[in-house]
Design a protein around this motif. Sequence first.
Motif, PDB file in Angstrom:
ATOM      1  N   ALA A  22       0.835  -1.202   0.000  1.00 23.24           N
ATOM      2  CA  ALA A  22       0.000   0.000   0.000  1.00 23.24           C
ATOM      3  C   ALA A  22       0.869   1.251   0.000  1.00 23.24           C
ATOM      4  N   GLY A  23       1.929   1.227   0.792  1.00 21.51           N
ATOM      5  CA  GLY A  23       2.845   2.363   0.843  1.00 21.51           C
ATOM      6  C   GLY A  23       3.518   2.620  -0.492  1.00 21.51           C
ATOM      7  N   LEU A  24       3.923   1.561  -1.174  1.00 21.96           N
ATOM      8  CA  LEU A  24       4.534   1.698  -2.503  1.00 21.96           C
ATOM      9  C   LEU A  24       3.568   2.334  -3.492  1.00 21.96           C
ATOM     10  N   ILE A  25       2.329   1.864  -3.482  1.00 23.22           N
ATOM     11  CA  ILE A  25       1.324   2.369  -4.426  1.00 23.22           C
ATOM     12  C   ILE A  25       1.065   3.850  -4.166  1.00 23.22           C
ATOM     13  N   THR A  26       0.943   4.220  -2.893  1.00 22.01           N
ATOM     14  CA  THR A  26       0.687   5.616  -2.537  1.00 22.01           C
ATOM     15  C   THR A  26       1.859   6.507  -2.931  1.00 22.01           C
ATOM     16  N   ALA A  36       3.230  -3.671  -7.759  1.00 16.47           N
ATOM     17  CA  ALA A  36       2.672  -3.675  -6.406  1.00 16.47           C
ATOM     18  C   ALA A  36       1.149  -3.744  -6.461  1.00 16.47           C
ATOM     19  N   GLU A  37       0.550  -3.023  -7.397  1.00 19.17           N
ATOM     20  CA  GLU A  37      -0.909  -3.059  -7.552  1.00 19.17           C
ATOM     21  C   GLU A  37      -1.384  -4.460  -7.940  1.00 19.17           C
ATOM     22  N   ALA A  38      -0.669  -5.075  -8.885  1.00 21.94           N
ATOM     23  CA  ALA A  38      -1.048  -6.424  -9.330  1.00 21.94           C
ATOM     24  C   ALA A  38      -0.913  -7.434  -8.194  1.00 21.94           C
ATOM     25  N   GLU A  75      -7.441   2.951  -6.348  1.00 19.12           N
ATOM     26  CA  GLU A  75      -7.564   4.373  -6.654  1.00 19.12           C
ATOM     27  C   GLU A  75      -7.378   5.229  -5.398  1.00 19.12           C
ATOM     28  N   ARG A  76      -7.933   4.772  -4.276  1.00 21.11           N
ATOM     29  CA  ARG A  76      -7.774   5.521  -3.023  1.00 21.11           C
ATOM     30  C   ARG A  76      -6.311   5.490  -2.560  1.00 21.11           C
ATOM     31  N   LEU A  77      -5.653   4.355  -2.732  1.00 16.11           N
ATOM     32  CA  LEU A  77      -4.230   4.276  -2.386  1.00 16.11           C
ATOM     33  C   LEU A  77      -3.411   5.215  -3.271  1.00 16.11           C
ATOM     34  N   ARG A  78      -3.681   5.211  -4.552  1.00 17.10           N
ATOM     35  CA  ARG A  78      -2.953   6.086  -5.477  1.00 17.10           C
ATOM     36  C   ARG A  78      -3.093   7.549  -5.072  1.00 17.10           C
ATOM     37  N   GLY A  79      -4.282   7.906  -4.578  1.00 19.81           N
ATOM     38  CA  GLY A  79      -4.529   9.289  -4.177  1.00 19.81           C
ATOM     39  C   GLY A  79      -4.117   9.597  -2.751  1.00 19.81           C
ATOM     40  N   GLY A  80      -3.535   8.606  -2.054  1.00 22.22           N
ATOM     41  CA  GLY A  80      -3.116   8.825  -0.670  1.00 22.22           C
ATOM     42  C   GLY A  80      -4.280   9.000   0.291  1.00 22.22           C
ATOM     43  N   LYS A  81      -5.412   8.363  -0.011  1.00 22.89           N
ATOM     44  CA  LYS A  81      -6.623   8.583   0.783  1.00 22.89           C
ATOM     45  C   LYS A  81      -6.950   7.437   1.734  1.00 22.89           C
ATOM     46  N   VAL A  82      -6.048   6.484   1.861  1.00 21.75           N
ATOM     47  CA  VAL A  82      -6.229   5.415   2.857  1.00 21.75           C
ATOM     48  C   VAL A  82      -5.396   5.820   4.068  1.00 21.75           C
ATOM     49  N   ARG A 167     -17.917  11.163  -3.199  1.00 21.67           N
ATOM     50  CA  ARG A 167     -17.288  10.825  -1.925  1.00 21.67           C
ATOM     51  C   ARG A 167     -16.338   9.640  -2.084  1.00 21.67           C
ATOM     52  N   ASP A 168     -16.753   8.632  -2.817  1.00 23.60           N
ATOM     53  CA  ASP A 168     -15.922   7.432  -2.988  1.00 23.60           C
ATOM     54  C   ASP A 168     -14.648   7.711  -3.781  1.00 23.60           C
ATOM     55  N   LEU A 169     -14.741   8.619  -4.751  1.00 23.63           N
ATOM     56  CA  LEU A 169     -13.595   8.864  -5.626  1.00 23.63           C
ATOM     57  C   LEU A 169     -12.820  10.126  -5.262  1.00 23.63           C
ATOM     58  N   GLY A 170     -13.260  10.819  -4.210  1.00 21.65           N
ATOM     59  CA  GLY A 170     -12.554  12.022  -3.780  1.00 21.65           C
ATOM     60  C   GLY A 170     -12.721  13.186  -4.741  1.00 21.65           C
ATOM     61  N   LEU A 171     -13.915  13.314  -5.329  1.00 25.99           N
ATOM     62  CA  LEU A 171     -14.209  14.384  -6.276  1.00 25.99           C
ATOM     63  C   LEU A 171     -15.377  15.209  -5.758  1.00 25.99           C
ATOM     64  N   THR A 172     -15.721  16.275  -6.470  1.00 29.82           N
ATOM     65  CA  THR A 172     -16.944  17.001  -6.157  1.00 29.82           C
ATOM     66  C   THR A 172     -18.078  16.390  -6.982  1.00 29.82           C
ATOM     67  N   ALA A 173     -19.313  16.585  -6.516  1.00 27.64           N
ATOM     68  CA  ALA A 173     -20.463  16.052  -7.253  1.00 27.64           C
ATOM     69  C   ALA A 173     -20.548  16.680  -8.638  1.00 27.64           C
ATOM     70  N   ALA A 174     -20.224  17.981  -8.742  1.00 26.82           N
ATOM     71  CA  ALA A 174     -20.248  18.654 -10.045  1.00 26.82           C
ATOM     72  C   ALA A 174     -19.217  18.038 -10.986  1.00 26.82           C
ATOM     73  N   ASN A 175     -18.037  17.716 -10.458  1.00 30.76           N
ATOM     74  CA  ASN A 175     -16.997  17.093 -11.260  1.00 30.76           C
ATOM     75  C   ASN A 175     -17.441  15.715 -11.744  1.00 30.76           C
ATOM     76  N   VAL A 176     -18.102  14.964 -10.871  1.00 29.83           N
ATOM     77  CA  VAL A 176     -18.619  13.645 -11.247  1.00 29.83           C
ATOM     78  C   VAL A 176     -19.594  13.774 -12.410  1.00 29.83           C
ATOM     79  N   ARG A 177     -20.491  14.767 -12.349  1.00 28.60           N
ATOM     80  CA  ARG A 177     -21.479  14.945 -13.425  1.00 28.60           C
ATOM     81  C   ARG A 177     -20.803  15.294 -14.754  1.00 28.60           C
ATOM     82  N   VAL A 178     -19.766  16.129 -14.699  1.00 29.19           N
ATOM     83  CA  VAL A 178     -19.040  16.492 -15.924  1.00 29.19           C
ATOM     84  C   VAL A 178     -18.322  15.270 -16.499  1.00 29.19           C
ATOM     85  N   ILE A 179     -17.638  14.515 -15.613  1.00 29.44           N
ATOM     86  CA  ILE A 179     -16.923  13.305 -16.060  1.00 29.44           C
ATOM     87  C   ILE A 179     -17.906  12.317 -16.677  1.00 29.44           C
TER      88      ILE A 179
END
Length: 198
Positions: A22-26, A36-38, A75-82, A167-179
Amino acid sequence: MWDGWLYSASVDVRGLDDAELAGLITAAGPGGARDAEAELYARLAPRVRLYGLRHLRNPQAAADLTQQVLLMTIERLRGGKVREPQRLASYVLGTCRMVVREFRRGRRRRERLLERFAGDLSGADAAETPCLDTGRLAACLERLNERERSVLVLTFWADRRSTEVARDLGLTAANVRVIRHRALARLRLCLNGGEAGT
């Protein structure tokens, strides 16, 4: 904690524990620690699948749960959110519970809608239903980037609201709608014979 420069292809990820992976991925950031992810995926997938079989009682649903939970975790590990990578197994278990709860909520919602509107659907002509090329759809989904794919899966498969996906992806709701809007446009283009390049 791992520094990004410490990660290289010479690291034997099989000898690391879950917290070290997890540390490597972050530290490496998005896509920087594929080995490490695999390895983490290979270790955690059987546990998540077993949880899915126990609670969803359906092999396909368990496979979908495995893919979704581990995608979210990486994805949460990559973003340092764990926050506590040393308790990664607990984090994954909590994510399993949350996703299963959402699956059930979405299924109940669909069942209620079907009960309510079943009479209106009985006259529909099955011959008019368009044929879905699932192979082409899967190929087009693969062409989307990871974030777009995650937003679509959480929205349409897990039946989540924009605020929950955000909330799950660490984005804003507006950003989610655009994506989501852009991803659907690219998916439509690909399905109609165009390209949905990243």
